[in-house]
Design a protein around this motif. Sequence first.
Motif, short mmCIF file in Angstrom:
data_model
loop_
_atom_site.label_atom_id
_atom_site.label_comp_id
_atom_site.label_asym_id
_atom_site.label_seq_id
_atom_site.Cartn_x
_atom_site.Cartn_y
_atom_site.Cartn_z
N ASP A 64 0.41 -0.88 0.42
CA ASP A 64 0.06 0.12 0.39
C ASP A 64 0.83 1.03 -0.28
N LEU B 84 3.80 1.42 -1.43
CA LEU B 84 4.93 1.19 -2.54
C LEU B 84 5.83 1.38 -1.82
N CYS B 85 6.87 0.76 -1.10
CA CYS B 85 8.09 0.67 -0.51
C CYS B 85 8.40 -0.84 -0.21
N THR C 166 10.98 3.84 -2.75
CA THR C 166 9.60 4.30 -2.30
C THR C 166 9.08 4.39 -4.11
N GLU C 167 8.43 4.68 -4.62
CA GLU C 167 7.63 5.07 -5.71
C GLU C 167 6.62 5.84 -5.62
N TRP D 210 2.85 -2.80 -16.04
CA TRP D 210 4.07 -3.29 -14.80
C TRP D 210 4.37 -4.52 -15.42
N VAL E 47 0.34 -2.45 -6.92
CA VAL E 47 -1.01 -1.10 -7.82
C VAL E 47 -0.57 -0.20 -8.38
#
Length: 387
Positions: free
Chosen positions: A253, A255-256, A270-271, A320, A386
């Motif tokens: 959740d 993105l890490c 992280t993104e 992705w 995600v």
Amino acid sequence: MMQGQGAARPTRASVVIVGGGIQGLACAFNLARSGSKGVLVLDAGYWQGGASGRNGTLVRGGFGSQAWIELFEFSTRCWQDLSSTLGHNTMFSRRGYTMVAETERTAGVLEDTIHLHHQYGVRAKLLSGRGVRRVLPAIRQDKVLNAIHLADGGVAPHHAGMKAFHAACIEAGVDIRYRTRVTGIERQNGRAAAVLVGDHRIEAETIVVAAGGFNLALAEMVGVTVPGHSMRIEAMALEPIRPLIGPGIALIDSLCYMHQTARGEVVGGTEVPERPRMSLSADFPVLARTAGVYARLFPQLADLRILRHWAGLIHATPDWAPLIGPHPDLRDLWFSAGWSYGWTGGPGTGVLLARSILEGKVERRLQPFSLDRFARGAALVDKTIVM
């Protein structure tokens, strides 16, 4: 000096691979291992200057769809035996990999995903409460709803993995040249026929593009298109502390991703959504977001100093998932592109891509990742990623 750097450039090759990261070297090694002569790897940058020297070094086989699982579980098994296969130590550590859910939606996805993992032979366990405390005792328990722990996942330092692949390629007779920029790809009679390095022409039976964030530029050179866009990812390392985190971790959740090295440094990234830009300059907002995720989930990290912060370039696709196989519009032009999890997938894809090139038929596990899947309405939806 890398092998071949001081020698005259060849005028012919059986296979020219554009890109000397893990995808290019893995393909080259497996081609040479299968008996191919005249395999040439060209890279515009310096040794480990691309994403294969700037990634999070994490390895896992568990994802949320059959296609992803079959490819990445195979590659994870390749990682386990890779030191023996290459004859050089990759330093792969099978310490496990834990996918963490912080929201009800993601917790539900993991509950569904565990059945898929078991169906396709992934050693995975759904954790909650006491199970999470056992695997991740330092994480904020009140922030975690459940998690999947992948027993065969782990960490492979990029310096060791790349050194092992490079050495094995050299021993197998692959010609590898860094700081050698491909300036053009020549078409003849409906096929990719040669690469150009300035005024120097190298004729090839097959050309493979595995150039990371520069795949789109290479495709443009030869007049074809590939889906996706180039983007930056960023990571950082904290000062060493006592052992705190055992497995690799994906905080889905947030993105890490993160892990703790043998030296005690916590490494991850992280993104952050941003406009695509081709830059290796790290940004303070990304650093701040990563630090915020760390401090929220692992309060023990809040007072640590940041030692390093860096960026890398990748080629991201709309779903992705990677793009692997021949280009539908030009014969003898293959791609290993669109990698968001390229370090994990490198060893397995190298085996399967080399086999596909030699046999002239795309191996079953690579077929879902074809370059024309979006045109066919066959995007690879994976709910654990995600988007």
